[in-house]
Design a protein around this motif. Structure first.
Motif, PDB file in Angstrom:
ATOM      1  N   TYR A 146      -3.177  17.685  19.643  1.00 36.75           N
ATOM      2  CA  TYR A 146      -2.732  16.519  20.415  1.00 36.75           C
ATOM      3  C   TYR A 146      -1.314  16.228  19.920  1.00 36.75           C
ATOM      4  O   TYR A 146      -0.613  16.332  18.968  1.00 36.75           O
ATOM      5  CB  TYR A 146      -3.998  15.579  19.754  1.00 36.75           C
ATOM      6  CG  TYR A 146      -3.427  14.014  20.034  1.00 36.75           C
ATOM      7  CD1 TYR A 146      -3.780  13.567  21.471  1.00 36.75           C
ATOM      8  CD2 TYR A 146      -2.595  13.337  19.124  1.00 36.75           C
ATOM      9  CE1 TYR A 146      -3.601  12.234  21.646  1.00 36.75           C
ATOM     10  CE2 TYR A 146      -2.344  12.030  19.561  1.00 36.75           C
ATOM     11  CZ  TYR A 146      -2.791  11.355  20.884  1.00 36.75           C
ATOM     12  OH  TYR A 146      -2.578  10.172  21.263  1.00 36.75           O
ATOM     13  N   ASP A 148       1.708  12.870  20.956  1.00 37.26           N
ATOM     14  CA  ASP A 148       1.995  11.540  21.381  1.00 37.26           C
ATOM     15  C   ASP A 148       3.354  11.397  20.890  1.00 37.26           C
ATOM     16  O   ASP A 148       4.089  12.172  20.497  1.00 37.26           O
ATOM     17  CB  ASP A 148       0.934  10.453  21.135  1.00 37.26           C
ATOM     18  CG  ASP A 148       0.791  10.028  19.597  1.00 37.26           C
ATOM     19  OD1 ASP A 148       1.989  10.551  18.848  1.00 37.26           O
ATOM     20  OD2 ASP A 148       0.010   9.580  19.122  1.00 37.26           O
ATOM     21  N   VAL A 165      -7.850  10.842  16.993  1.00 36.87           N
ATOM     22  CA  VAL A 165      -8.062  10.633  18.415  1.00 36.87           C
ATOM     23  C   VAL A 165      -9.278  10.294  19.051  1.00 36.87           C
ATOM     24  O   VAL A 165     -10.144  11.004  18.722  1.00 36.87           O
ATOM     25  CB  VAL A 165      -7.171  12.155  18.901  1.00 36.87           C
ATOM     26  CG1 VAL A 165      -7.086  11.657  20.507  1.00 36.87           C
ATOM     27  CG2 VAL A 165      -5.865  12.294  18.444  1.00 36.87           C
TER      28      VAL A 165
END
Length: 566
Positions: A146, A148, A165
């Motif tokens: 993941y 970001d 998450v």
């Protein structure tokens, strides 16, 4: 075989990584470790297979402290690589872990081409503040991530990432699952913003930027193989020599090795060769059954065992076990999985673990490289094997708006042979990726390692590149392989047609497990996912199933499976 987890980014600490590691402790109960360097956190749960000493625990550092490695898998040719490296690296252990790190230090990214194994690993360069991670050629070992603006989080299982998450479904992937039977693409998962590193790829992460690159170009490798493959006898000789070498490499372990046996050609050949190459081991074989002779492969298994003399552990799955076991396996899988056969297969690993057997071999991968599935002869695009003329899907129970999200998967056609294009699809997009995921999770659920000798890349490339008539001849699938098998296994097994490894799923879901299915459907239709379905149409289909319309049970399992995962 182990579990890895990592976080690169601010606002995280060791306690956060410990939570990730705790969620995947089953992957490696023998030791756990954490490394921290500024904003980099690396964690590892170890299942000790090679070099059982604490010196081989991870995260593993080189002598300078510059590089830190966390690694899930096995490098089978580590002894040969260690000899090649020689005195260019000062080895302190006898582990394949240290050989992997040394290979990266000596050869850089080119080390990937030298590795024969199954792996997902990450290396942190303290000097450059850079992460390098890679996944094996066929994606045997998982790598999820993941990203970001502030962080990069990765792990061996999705549940570890879900510690931080939010767990949001990717509706398009789910729609494709219900509309086309697709289990996603090589990059996606069933959850928003959580991705996979593709098989045969590596990634680099530095200064918040992520770059991915393909390191294993299967198409290029196949097209570089000379078209003159030699006579049938030459092909058999070459393939058998490679297969024997693959088995020898995968027998390297400092713990006991066992064997998963079905009644088919592939696992029977593998067991025969294992006994031939390791006659003093008397390897223990495991098989599952349900007590329903319409599906059980025990007659063929016992014929093979009678010939080889191995000890055999028969593990039975009963319908009464399914509700509790399906809940447990759903936790480990994180995503939809393959129904009651997967549950039955999981019991083998449970039994082996109780017996103290940490490593099991099986015959996965042979059908994809030798065109073993029946639809290869028909050159169709079926995704669900054995569905016959009756659709395994029930799109009529879906909400129209949800259905519109679905997009029929398209697969590359890179070769002039229709059969090779189907094989490529199954190797990298459909059958093999989902089987490897199912099997990785159920083996790891019981802290056992699964090894697949037929997935040695040298074998896959050789068999795939052969002309169609060497794979299917006179209507016989896996023709050349069966010619090899005849020398090692009983005639009835060598000549038997392909049988899907199955259980009485159709009958159980409509009869013994009717209450279990009812409960799952009601849970589904009273959940936040109920707007994906037309509840009236779904209940009508379920009623028809209970009344005998049971040509296929895949769609019923889909409903139950979603109910188990929510």
């Amino acid at each position: 075989m182990c579990g890895i987890a990592g976080i690169i980014g601010t606002n995280y600490n060791k306690e956060d990584l410990e939570k990730m590691l705790e969620s995947i402790k089953h992957r490696g109960p023998d030791a756990s470790g954490i490394y921290q360097n500024g904003d980099c956190l690396l964690g590892h749960n170890r299942l000790s297979i090679i070099d059982l000493s604490t010196n081989a625990n991870q995260p593993f550092s080189d002598t300078t402290g510059r590089f830190q490695l966390i690694f899930n898998g096995e490098i089978y040719n580590y002894k040969e690589l260690k000899a090649e490296i020689g005195d260019r690296y000062n080895f302190r252990t006898s582990s394949d872990t240290e050989v992997l790190l040394a290979s990266y230090i000596i050869f850089g990214k080119d080390c990937l081409e030298k590795l024969n194994g199954m792996f997902a690993f990450a290396i942190w360069d303290k000097k450059k503040k850079e992460l390098f991670a890679a996944r094996d050629r066929f994606g045997v070992k998982p790598f999820y991530y993941y990203k970001d603006a502030e962080s990069f989080i990765f792990a061996s299982e999705i549940k570890a990432i879900h510690r931080f998450v939010e767990k949001n479904p990717d509706e398009k992937t789910w729609a494709n699952y219900f509309c086309y039977g697709s289990y996603g693409s090589p990059e996606t998962t069933f959850y928003k913003d959580i991705f996979q590193l593709q098989a045969g790829y590596y990634l680099e992460f530095k200064d918040g930027k992520l770059q991915k690159h393909q390191w294993y170009d299967f198409e290029k490798r196949i097209k570089e193989i000379p078209s003159d493959h030699g006579s049938d006898s030459e092909v058999k000789r070459k393939y058998l020599a490679l297969l024997e070498d693959s088995i020898k490499l995968r027998f390297r372990a400092d713990v006991e090795v066992g064997f998963n046996l079905s009644g088919g050609v592939d696992s029977s050949l593998l067991l025969a060769l294992v006994n031939h190459l390791h006659p003093t081991h008397n390897i223990k074989a495991y098989t599952f059954y349900t007590g329903d002779e319409r599906y059980d492969e025990l007659p063929w298994v016992e014929k093979m065992i009678k010939r080889t003399g191995n000890s055999l552990e028969k593990v039975k799955l009963s319908p009464e076990e399914v509700p509790e076991l399906s809940e447990r396996i759903s936790f480990y899988q994180d995503e939809p999985y393959g129904g009651i056969p997967t549950l039955a297969y999981s019991k083998i690993f449970q039994k082996a673990s109780k017996d103290g057997v940490k490593v099991l071999l099986d015959g996965q991968g042979m059908d994809e490289q030798w065109a073993g599935y029946d639809y290869y002869g028909r050159a169709t695009n079926e995704l669900i094997q054995g569905s016959g003329n009756v659709s395994p899907l029930r799109t009529g129970v879906l909400n129209k708006g949800f259905m519109k999200l679905a997009e029929k998967p398209q697969y590359p056609e890179l070769f002039s042979s229709v059969i090779q294009n189907l094989q490529y699809r199954d190797l990298f997009n459909t059958k093999l990726p989902r089987a490897l995921r199912f099997n990785d999770r159920i083996s790891m659920a019981y802290s056992t390692e699964l090894r697949e000798p037929f997935l040695d890349y040298r074998l896959v490339e050789m068999a795939f590149a052969l002309p169609d008539q060497m794979k299917i001849r006179g209507g016989v699938h896996k023709y050349m392989l069966r010619e090899i098998v005849k020398e090692y296994v009983p005639f009835e097994i060598a000549e038997a047609p392909k049988r899907a490894l199955q259980t009485p799923q159709r009958e159980w879901l409509g009869e013994e497990l009717r209450g279990f299915v009812n409960q799952g459907i009601e849970k589904l239709l009273n959940s936040e996912f109920s707007n994906w379905f037309d509840s009236k149409a779904l209940r009508k289909e379920w009623e028809a199933y209970q009344n005998g319309k049971q040509e296929n049970s895949f769609y019923v399992w889909q409903w139950v499976n979603l109910g188990l995962l929510i």
